[in-house]
Design a protein around this motif. Structure first.
Motif, PDB file in Angstrom:
ATOM      1  N   VAL A  42       0.839  -1.197   0.000  1.00  0.00           N
ATOM      2  CA  VAL A  42       0.000   0.000   0.000  1.00  0.00           C
ATOM      3  C   VAL A  42       0.878   1.253   0.000  1.00  0.00           C
ATOM      4  N   GLY A  43       1.915   1.253   0.841  1.00  0.00           N
ATOM      5  CA  GLY A  43       2.817   2.395   0.896  1.00  0.00           C
ATOM      6  C   GLY A  43       3.508   2.634  -0.435  1.00  0.00           C
ATOM      7  N   LEU A  44       3.954   1.557  -1.090  1.00  0.00           N
ATOM      8  CA  LEU A  44       4.612   1.684  -2.386  1.00  0.00           C
ATOM      9  C   LEU A  44       3.646   2.211  -3.441  1.00  0.00           C
ATOM     10  N   ALA A  45       2.422   1.692  -3.448  1.00  0.00           N
ATOM     11  CA  ALA A  45       1.429   2.137  -4.428  1.00  0.00           C
ATOM     12  C   ALA A  45       1.109   3.617  -4.246  1.00  0.00           C
ATOM     13  N   ASN A  50       1.609   9.328  -5.819  1.00  0.00           N
ATOM     14  CA  ASN A  50       1.965  10.710  -5.506  1.00  0.00           C
ATOM     15  C   ASN A  50       3.111  11.213  -6.375  1.00  0.00           C
ATOM     16  N   ALA A  51       4.058  10.348  -6.698  1.00  0.00           N
ATOM     17  CA  ALA A  51       5.148  10.753  -7.584  1.00  0.00           C
ATOM     18  C   ALA A  51       4.614  11.095  -8.973  1.00  0.00           C
ATOM     19  N   VAL A  99      -0.265   0.335 -11.815  1.00  0.00           N
ATOM     20  CA  VAL A  99       0.015   0.945 -13.120  1.00  0.00           C
ATOM     21  C   VAL A  99      -1.032   2.014 -13.438  1.00  0.00           C
ATOM     22  N   ALA A 100      -2.292   1.714 -13.147  1.00  0.00           N
ATOM     23  CA  ALA A 100      -3.355   2.690 -13.398  1.00  0.00           C
ATOM     24  C   ALA A 100      -3.165   3.937 -12.533  1.00  0.00           C
ATOM     25  N   LEU A 101      -2.776   3.751 -11.284  1.00  0.00           N
ATOM     26  CA  LEU A 101      -2.535   4.903 -10.417  1.00  0.00           C
ATOM     27  C   LEU A 101      -1.402   5.766 -10.957  1.00  0.00           C
ATOM     28  N   ALA A 102      -0.370   5.130 -11.505  1.00  0.00           N
ATOM     29  CA  ALA A 102       0.783   5.876 -12.011  1.00  0.00           C
ATOM     30  C   ALA A 102       0.479   6.560 -13.337  1.00  0.00           C
ATOM     31  N   VAL A 103      -0.147   5.832 -14.263  1.00  0.00           N
ATOM     32  CA  VAL A 103      -0.345   6.345 -15.623  1.00  0.00           C
ATOM     33  C   VAL A 103      -1.580   7.227 -15.724  1.00  0.00           C
ATOM     34  N   VAL A 104      -2.626   6.881 -14.982  1.00  0.00           N
ATOM     35  CA  VAL A 104      -3.903   7.574 -15.102  1.00  0.00           C
ATOM     36  C   VAL A 104      -4.185   8.454 -13.881  1.00  0.00           C
ATOM     37  N   GLY A 105      -3.941   7.902 -12.681  1.00  0.00           N
ATOM     38  CA  GLY A 105      -4.328   8.602 -11.468  1.00  0.00           C
ATOM     39  C   GLY A 105      -3.578   9.902 -11.235  1.00  0.00           C
ATOM     40  N   GLY A 106      -2.262   9.892 -11.437  1.00  0.00           N
ATOM     41  CA  GLY A 106      -1.485  11.112 -11.215  1.00  0.00           C
ATOM     42  C   GLY A 106      -1.948  12.265 -12.079  1.00  0.00           C
ATOM     43  N   PRO A 107      -2.016  12.093 -13.413  1.00  0.00           N
ATOM     44  CA  PRO A 107      -2.515  13.182 -14.259  1.00  0.00           C
ATOM     45  C   PRO A 107      -3.961  13.576 -13.955  1.00  0.00           C
ATOM     46  N   ALA A 108      -4.799  12.623 -13.564  1.00  0.00           N
ATOM     47  CA  ALA A 108      -6.199  12.938 -13.286  1.00  0.00           C
ATOM     48  C   ALA A 108      -6.337  13.955 -12.165  1.00  0.00           C
ATOM     49  N   GLY A 109      -5.422  13.905 -11.194  1.00  0.00           N
ATOM     50  CA  GLY A 109      -5.527  14.787 -10.041  1.00  0.00           C
ATOM     51  C   GLY A 109      -5.161  16.224 -10.297  1.00  0.00           C
ATOM     52  N   VAL A 110      -4.710  16.551 -11.516  1.00  0.00           N
ATOM     53  CA  VAL A 110      -4.270  17.913 -11.822  1.00  0.00           C
ATOM     54  C   VAL A 110      -5.454  18.821 -12.160  1.00  0.00           C
ATOM     55  N   GLY A 111      -6.631  18.240 -12.363  1.00  0.00           N
ATOM     56  CA  GLY A 111      -7.779  19.013 -12.817  1.00  0.00           C
ATOM     57  C   GLY A 111      -8.102  20.204 -11.944  1.00  0.00           C
ATOM     58  N   SER A 338      -0.135  27.427 -10.251  1.00  0.00           N
ATOM     59  CA  SER A 338      -1.042  26.527  -9.533  1.00  0.00           C
ATOM     60  C   SER A 338      -0.421  25.150  -9.337  1.00  0.00           C
ATOM     61  N   GLY A 339       0.305  24.667 -10.356  1.00  0.00           N
ATOM     62  CA  GLY A 339       0.953  23.359 -10.229  1.00  0.00           C
ATOM     63  C   GLY A 339       2.032  23.344  -9.173  1.00  0.00           C
ATOM     64  N   LEU A 340       2.856  24.398  -9.135  1.00  0.00           N
ATOM     65  CA  LEU A 340       3.894  24.485  -8.104  1.00  0.00           C
ATOM     66  C   LEU A 340       3.274  24.547  -6.720  1.00  0.00           C
ATOM     67  N   PHE A 341       2.206  25.321  -6.600  1.00  0.00           N
ATOM     68  CA  PHE A 341       1.563  25.414  -5.282  1.00  0.00           C
ATOM     69  C   PHE A 341       1.023  24.060  -4.848  1.00  0.00           C
ATOM     70  N   THR A 342       0.403  23.338  -5.769  1.00  0.00           N
ATOM     71  CA  THR A 342      -0.097  22.001  -5.444  1.00  0.00           C
ATOM     72  C   THR A 342       1.030  21.096  -4.966  1.00  0.00           C
ATOM     73  N   ASN A 343       2.182  21.206  -5.608  1.00  0.00           N
ATOM     74  CA  ASN A 343       3.297  20.335  -5.248  1.00  0.00           C
ATOM     75  C   ASN A 343       3.939  20.705  -3.921  1.00  0.00           C
ATOM     76  N   THR A 344       3.738  21.935  -3.447  1.00  0.00           N
ATOM     77  CA  THR A 344       4.252  22.255  -2.100  1.00  0.00           C
ATOM     78  C   THR A 344       3.585  21.370  -1.062  1.00  0.00           C
ATOM     79  N   ARG A 345       2.339  21.007  -1.300  1.00  0.00           N
ATOM     80  CA  ARG A 345       1.639  20.117  -0.371  1.00  0.00           C
ATOM     81  C   ARG A 345       2.249  18.722  -0.390  1.00  0.00           C
ATOM     82  N   ARG A 346       2.560  18.230  -1.583  1.00  0.00           N
ATOM     83  CA  ARG A 346       3.141  16.886  -1.689  1.00  0.00           C
ATOM     84  C   ARG A 346       4.530  16.843  -1.058  1.00  0.00           C
TER      85      ARG A 346
END
Length: 410
Positions: A42-45, A50-51, A99-111, A338-346
Motif C-alpha cells: 500500500v505504501g509503495l502504491a 503521488n510521484a 500501473v493505473a494509479l501511475a499512468v492515469v491517477g497522477g494526471p487525473a488529479g491535476v484538474g 497553480s501546479g507548483l503550489f499544489t506540489n508544495t503540499r506533496r
C-alpha cells in the motif's frame, strides 16, 4: 441563462473537490481490501501515485500555459478519473491497479489546479479565487465521512463507483464552462477564445516576472508551511491519546472542527483581500499558525484543544487560499503557479516525517513536534518577507536601455 452560467465555476470546484475527497481517504482501503495489498505494498502504491501526481502537476499546467487553454486538459482529467475508477472497480491484480494509479491517477488529479489557473487567466480577483477554494475545502469536509458511510453501507466498490459518477458530472460541468468560454471574445485579441485565453494583464503582472531567488524563497516557505500542517495532523491522534490521555475520538473532532472553520475563514479572507494585499494576510496566518503550535502542548483538555482550532483553521485557510493567489501573483504563468503550489503540499507531506522524527527526539509527548512546527512557521514568514523585499529591489533597478526594470530586458 446567466444565473445558471454563474453556477458553473462553483459547481466545478465542488465536484473536483469531491472526486478526490472520496478517493484519497478510501484508496488505501481499496488497495488492501480489494487487491489484498500488504502495508508495504500500500505504501509503495501510494508513493508511485503521488510521484506521478507531482510530475503531472508540472507538465500538464506548463502545456496548458503554452496553449492558454486550461479547460480542455481539465476535460481529459475528468476522463482519466473515470478510467481510474473503472480500473479500480474491475481490475483483478494489484500490479494493474498500481500501473493505473501511475499512468492515469497522477494526471487525473491535476484538474483542480487547472481550474484555478483558468480563473487566474480570466482575471479572477483574489476574493473570487478564495471563494472557489472554499468550495473545494467544503468538499473535503463532507467527502471523507460520506466515503466512509458508503463503504460501511455498500462496501468498497460503492465509493469507487461514486468517484466515477462524480467524474462524469465534473466532466459535463467543465464542458459547459468550455462552451461558455468559447462563445465569448478573448480579452486580449478581440477574437473568439480557445477556451481560456485571457488578457495579457491577467496573465502577467505589470511588475514583470519574478526572479528565480524570489520564486525559490516563496516555494520553500510554503513547503515548510504545508509540512508543519501535515506533521501536526499526523501526530494529533498520538498526542491526544498519549499526552492528554483522551480518547482518540477527540483528535477527529478537533481536526473536523478545524476543517469546518476553514470554509468561513476562506470566505472572510476573500473579503479582506479587497482591502489588504497578500503579504499582511500571509503574516496573519503565520502568526496564527505559530501561536497554535506553541499553544497545543500546553492545552490541558478537550475544550482548549477544540478552541485552539480557530487559530489552526485561520492558518491553513491562509496557506491554502492566500498562498494559491500569492503564487499566481509571483509567477506570471497561471498553470505553473497553480501546479507548483499544489506540489508544495506533496513535498511538505514528505518532509513532515522528518519534522515528526526531529520533534519527537527533542521533547517527550510530541510537544517537540509542535515546537519545531512553530519555528518552521516563523522561518517561512521570514522567507516570504525576504522574497517580497527581493522582488521590490528587482523592480526598482532601472534598465539603462529604456528605464524599465532590469528583468524586463532579459
Amino acid at each position: 441563462m446567466p444565473g445558471l452560467t454563474r453556477l458553473l465555476t462553483p459547481a466545478a470546484a465542488l465536484l473536483w473537490g469531491l472526486q478526490f475527497a472520496f478517493l484519497t481517504p478510501a484508496l488505501a482501503l481499496v488497495l488492501s481490501g480489494q487487491f489484498g495489498a500488504s502495508d508495504a505494498e500500500v505504501g509503495l502504491a501510494l508513493a508511485v501515485y503521488n510521484a506521478s501526481g507531482f510530475v503531472a502537476a508540472l507538465v500538464l499546467p506548463a502545456h496548458a500555459d503554452r496553449r492558454r487553454d486550461y479547460l480542455t486538459p481539465m476535460l481529459w482529467c475528468s476522463a482519466l478519473t473515470f478510467v481510474l475508477a473503472g480500473v479500480l472497480a474491475f481490475a483483478t491484480s494489484l500490479p494493474l491497479a498500481v500501473v493505473a494509479l501511475a499512468v492515469v491517477g497522477g494526471p487525473a488529479g491535476v484538474g483542480v489546479s487547472l481550474l484555478f489557473a483558468h480563473l487566474r487567466a480570466h482575471g479572477a480577483t483574489t476574493g473570487e479565487v478564495m471563494n472557489t477554494r472554499a468550495l473545494v475545502s467544503f468538499a473535503w469536509v463532507a467527502g471523507p465521512p460520506l466515503a466512509m458511510l458508503l463503504i460501511g453501507w455498500w462496501g468498497l466498490q460503492s465509493v469507487v463507483a461514486a468517484v466515477g459518477v462524480v467524474a462524469v458530472a465534473s466532466g459535463l460541468t467543465t464542458a459547459a464552462l468550455r462552451r461558455r468560454a468559447d462563445g465569448r471574445p478573448s480579452a486580449g485579441t478581440g477574437t473568439p477564445g480557445t477556451g481560456s485565453a485571457a488578457s495579457a494583464s491577467a496573465q502577467t503582472p505589470s511588475s514583470g516576472p519574478a526572479s528565480r531567488t524570489t520564486v525559490v524563497l516563496v516555494v520553500a516557505a510554503f513547503v515548510a508551511l504545508q509540512a508543519t500542517n501535515a506533521a501536526a495532523v499526523a501526530v494529533m491522534a498520538l498526542f491526544t491519546a498519549g499526552s492528554l490521555g483522551l480518547d482518540v475520538l477527540w483528535a477527529g473532532i478537533a481536526l473536523g472542527v478545524s476543517a469546518g472553520l476553514e470554509v468561513p475563514a476562506l470566505v472572510l479572507l476573500g473579503r479582506l483581500s479587497r482591502r489588504f494585499s497578500s503579504l499582511p494576510l500571509i503574516g496573519s496566518g503565520c502568526i496564527a499558525g505559530a501561536a497554535y503550535y506553541l499553544a497545543v502542548p500546553f492545552v490541558g483538555g478537550p475544550v482548549l484543544l477544540i478552541a485552539a482550532q480557530v487559530l489552526n483553521a485561520w492558518f491553513f485557510a491562509v496557506v491554502a487560499g492566500v498562498g494559491l493567489t500569492y503564487f499566481q501573483e509571483v509567477i506570471p504563468r497561471p498553470g505553473i503557479a497553480s501546479g507548483l503550489f499544489t506540489n508544495t503540499r506533496r513535498v511538505g507531506a514528505i518532509i513532515s516525517g522528518g519534522i515528526i522524527a526531529a520533534g519527537s527526539a527533542l521533547a517527550p509527548g510530541y510537544g517537540g513536534v509542535f515546537g519545531v512546527c512553530a519555528a518552521l512557521t516563523a522561518a517561512a514568514l521570514v522567507a516570504v518577507l525576504a522574497a517580497a523585499v527581493a522582488g521590490r529591489r528587482r523592480r526598482a533597478v532601472p534598465d539603462p536601455s529604456g528605464g524599465l526594470p532590469a528583468s524586463a530586458s532579459r
